[in-house]
Design a protein around this motif. Structure first.
Motif, mmCIF file in Angstrom:
data_model
loop_
_atom_site.group_PDB
_atom_site.id
_atom_site.type_symbol
_atom_site.label_atom_id
_atom_site.label_comp_id
_atom_site.label_asym_id
_atom_site.label_seq_id
_atom_site.Cartn_x
_atom_site.Cartn_y
_atom_site.Cartn_z
ATOM 1 N N VAL A 2 0.841 -1.210 0.000
ATOM 2 C CA VAL A 2 0.000 0.000 0.000
ATOM 3 C C VAL A 2 0.871 1.252 0.000
ATOM 4 N N VAL A 3 2.063 1.151 -0.586
ATOM 5 C CA VAL A 3 3.011 2.261 -0.524
ATOM 6 C C VAL A 3 2.466 3.513 -1.207
ATOM 7 N N GLN A 4 1.741 3.357 -2.308
ATOM 8 C CA GLN A 4 1.094 4.503 -2.951
ATOM 9 C C GLN A 4 -0.297 4.749 -2.374
ATOM 10 N N THR A 5 -0.986 3.667 -2.084
ATOM 11 C CA THR A 5 -2.401 3.754 -1.741
ATOM 12 C C THR A 5 -2.658 4.485 -0.435
ATOM 13 N N GLU A 6 -1.907 4.141 0.608
ATOM 14 C CA GLU A 6 -2.220 4.695 1.924
ATOM 15 C C GLU A 6 -2.047 6.218 1.991
ATOM 16 N N PRO A 7 -0.926 6.779 1.496
ATOM 17 C CA PRO A 7 -0.833 8.249 1.514
ATOM 18 C C PRO A 7 -1.948 8.920 0.704
ATOM 19 N N ARG A 8 -2.341 8.300 -0.410
ATOM 20 C CA ARG A 8 -3.415 8.864 -1.220
ATOM 21 C C ARG A 8 -4.761 8.776 -0.495
ATOM 22 N N LEU A 9 -4.993 7.649 0.164
ATOM 23 C CA LEU A 9 -6.243 7.482 0.900
ATOM 24 C C LEU A 9 -6.321 8.479 2.052
ATOM 25 N N VAL A 10 -5.224 8.654 2.783
ATOM 26 C CA VAL A 10 -5.216 9.607 3.894
ATOM 27 C C VAL A 10 -5.421 11.028 3.377
ATOM 28 N N LEU A 11 -4.797 11.366 2.261
ATOM 29 C CA LEU A 11 -5.004 12.691 1.662
ATOM 30 C C LEU A 11 -6.466 12.886 1.289
ATOM 31 N N ASP A 12 -7.076 11.851 0.750
ATOM 32 C CA ASP A 12 -8.494 11.926 0.390
ATOM 33 C C ASP A 12 -9.365 12.107 1.633
ATOM 34 N N LEU A 13 -9.029 11.400 2.706
ATOM 35 C CA LEU A 13 -9.786 11.515 3.955
ATOM 36 C C LEU A 13 -9.581 12.876 4.621
ATOM 37 N N SER A 219 9.064 6.858 3.780
ATOM 38 C CA SER A 219 8.150 6.496 2.697
ATOM 39 C C SER A 219 7.049 7.531 2.487
ATOM 40 N N ASP A 220 6.460 8.023 3.573
ATOM 41 C CA ASP A 220 5.339 8.956 3.434
ATOM 42 C C ASP A 220 5.744 10.252 2.751
ATOM 43 N N ILE A 221 6.870 10.827 3.181
ATOM 44 C CA ILE A 221 7.284 12.084 2.549
ATOM 45 C C ILE A 221 7.813 11.842 1.136
ATOM 46 N N ALA A 222 8.409 10.665 0.906
ATOM 47 C CA ALA A 222 8.883 10.351 -0.443
ATOM 48 C C ALA A 222 7.712 10.229 -1.412
ATOM 49 N N GLN A 223 6.651 9.544 -0.975
ATOM 50 C CA GLN A 223 5.477 9.408 -1.827
ATOM 51 C C GLN A 223 4.813 10.764 -2.082
ATOM 52 N N THR A 224 4.766 11.606 -1.065
ATOM 53 C CA THR A 224 4.189 12.943 -1.232
ATOM 54 C C THR A 224 5.020 13.762 -2.209
ATOM 55 N N TRP A 225 6.340 13.637 -2.124
ATOM 56 C CA TRP A 225 7.244 14.398 -2.988
ATOM 57 C C TRP A 225 7.085 14.010 -4.462
ATOM 58 N N VAL A 226 7.093 12.697 -4.739
ATOM 59 C CA VAL A 226 7.005 12.289 -6.146
ATOM 60 C C VAL A 226 5.611 12.540 -6.710
ATOM 61 N N ARG A 227 4.595 12.500 -5.849
ATOM 62 C CA ARG A 227 3.232 12.706 -6.326
ATOM 63 C C ARG A 227 2.921 14.193 -6.500
ATOM 64 N N GLU A 228 3.257 15.005 -5.491
ATOM 65 C CA GLU A 228 2.889 16.422 -5.526
ATOM 66 C C GLU A 228 4.002 17.310 -6.078
ATOM 67 N N GLY A 229 5.262 16.970 -5.762
ATOM 68 C CA GLY A 229 6.371 17.792 -6.225
ATOM 69 C C GLY A 229 6.798 17.461 -7.647
ATOM 70 N N LEU A 230 6.988 16.164 -7.912
ATOM 71 C CA LEU A 230 7.439 15.736 -9.233
ATOM 72 C C LEU A 230 6.288 15.451 -10.189
ATOM 73 N N LYS A 231 5.067 15.411 -9.662
ATOM 74 C CA LYS A 231 3.856 15.211 -10.466
ATOM 75 C C LYS A 231 3.856 13.873 -11.209
ATOM 76 N N TRP A 232 4.346 12.827 -10.542
ATOM 77 C CA TRP A 232 4.341 11.507 -11.162
ATOM 78 C C TRP A 232 2.946 10.888 -11.084
ATOM 79 N N SER A 233 2.621 10.098 -12.091
ATOM 80 C CA SER A 233 1.350 9.384 -12.109
ATOM 81 C C SER A 233 1.473 8.071 -11.332
#
Length: 396
Positions: A2-13, A219-233
């Protein structure tokens, strides 16, 4: 899983509030560290008496239930967070305390503990090659389906553990000491400092600080960085995790063992600390994909705790020689690791949120992590005697 899923789910919540999500992820990781103190201590001591196999089953069997609960209630913020905490506590116990104790059971006498720890890191890298495909395939259909898959994988893991997992601690080698408040004290690791040798407590503190760079802590800040900072899909992150997993596997199976064969424990640790510091200092300087990818290369020889393998093996050997139980010492060292697992994500989340709120680059949080997890341990290493490290003068 859930390395991608959990940070996204928490952001959604958190209704898209990135700072709130970063704080929540960090705070829950802090709670995980504190709760782990109790489970690690009681479970580690108990495993010295009843064997390791029951402890190995705690994580997967718990995840069967927790994954299904989130699948059925993925919009319930309180339940999702509670399941995250319990999952991390139980999984960490099985994957660290029990693994370290079991390796000590079968490897200390043969002197192959360092090699065995390296093979565990290799297996971790191999696992990283497969789960991202499943996660990325399910994620577009909804967060909850990833948790259903987590439950299924945990069920398969449980069946494997029950049927095929051998017991590493024979009955005649088990402890007959009774559990007491003193022996299950979550702060029992203080005995390392009051009863252990100077070399033992120095090695324990040094390798504990190296865990600030452990994958689960960043992991949490790394996932946030690549998703929000680097805009990776989702697909881009999946591909990166797979490629990174392949590189980690190759490094763990070839590069790191080759370096340990050429260098003594002190020189290997110095090299990997230096490379980790460099990688973490540059990876978040700018939100650029090329910089992020380039920073990963120097970290490969010492990534995810590989930098600590020689000194952790040395500490375990010293602890056993000084009369500490294998499961007991494993629990103590992992309780210290849990304290880092509590403090690190909490610190990173707060620093990240503060930098973002001030309009500054939150990627500088990685530089802070590199300072604590690589520079500080290296300063400690330089203060130690070669004899305490098991290094003979004139030999590499």
């Amino acid at each position: 899983m859930v390395v991608q899923t959990e940070p996204r789910l928490v952001l959604d919540l958190c209704k898209g509030d990135q700072a709130a999500a970063a704080r929540l992820l960090g705070n829950t990781s802090g709670i995980v560290g504190l709760l782990s103190l109790f489970l690690n201590q009681v479970g580690g001591k108990l495993s010295d008496a009843v064997g390791r196999k029951p402890g190995f089953l705690v994580g997967p069997m718990t995840n069967v239930v927790l994954g299904w609960l989130v699948f059925k209630n993925s919009s319930n913020r309180a339940l999702v967070i509670a399941c995250r905490i319990l999952r991390l506590v139980c999984t960490t116990f099985s994957n660290t305390v029990m693994v370290d104790a079991a390796l000590a059971d079968v490897c200390v006498q043969s002197g192959s503990l360092e090699l065995a720890k390296s093979k565990v890191m290799l297996a971790t890298g191999v696992a990283m090659l497969f789960t991202p495909f499943l996660e990325a395939r399910l994620l577009p259909h909804g967060f909850k389906y990833v948790y259903a898959a987590l439950s299924g994988v945990a069920l398969a893991h449980s069946v494997f553990g029950v049927i095929l997992m051998p017991e590493t601690l024979p009955a005649e080698a088990r402890s007959t000491d009774k559990l007491s408040l003193a022996t299950i004290n979550p702060l029992g690791f203080t005995r390392i400092f009051t009863e252990g040798s100077r070399a033992l407590w120095q090695l324990t503190v040094l390798t504990t600080f190296q865990m600030f760079l452990e994958g689960k802590n960043v992991s949490d800040i790394a996932q946030t960085w690549v998703r929000e900072g680097l805009k990776w899909s989702v697909t881009g992150i999946r591909n990166f995790v797979i490629i990174y997993g392949i590189l980690c596997t190759l490094s763990s199976s070839h590069l790191a063992p080759w370096l340990r064969g050429k260098l003594n424990a002190k020189d290997f640790t110095t090299l990997t600390n230096s490379l980790n510091a460099f990688g973490f200092f540059i990876r978040g300087l700018k939100a650029e994909t090329a910089l992020w990818l380039a920073a990963m290369v120097p970290m490969l020889p010492g990534v995810n705790g590989t930098c600590a393998i020689p000194l952790k093996a040395r500490a375990t050997e010293l602890a056993i020689a000084q009369g500490f139980g294998k499961g007991e010492f494993s629990a103590w060292s992992n309780n210290l690791r849990a304290l880092v697992g509590s403090a690190a994500p909490l610190l990173y989340g707060q620093i990240w949120a503060a930098l973002q709120k001030q309009g500054k680059n939150p990627g500088l949080t990685f530089a802070f992590a590199g300072s604590v997890g690589a520079v500080v341990p290296q300063l400690m290493l330089w203060a130690m005697r070669d004899s305490d490290l098991g290094v003979q003068p004139g030999r590499r």
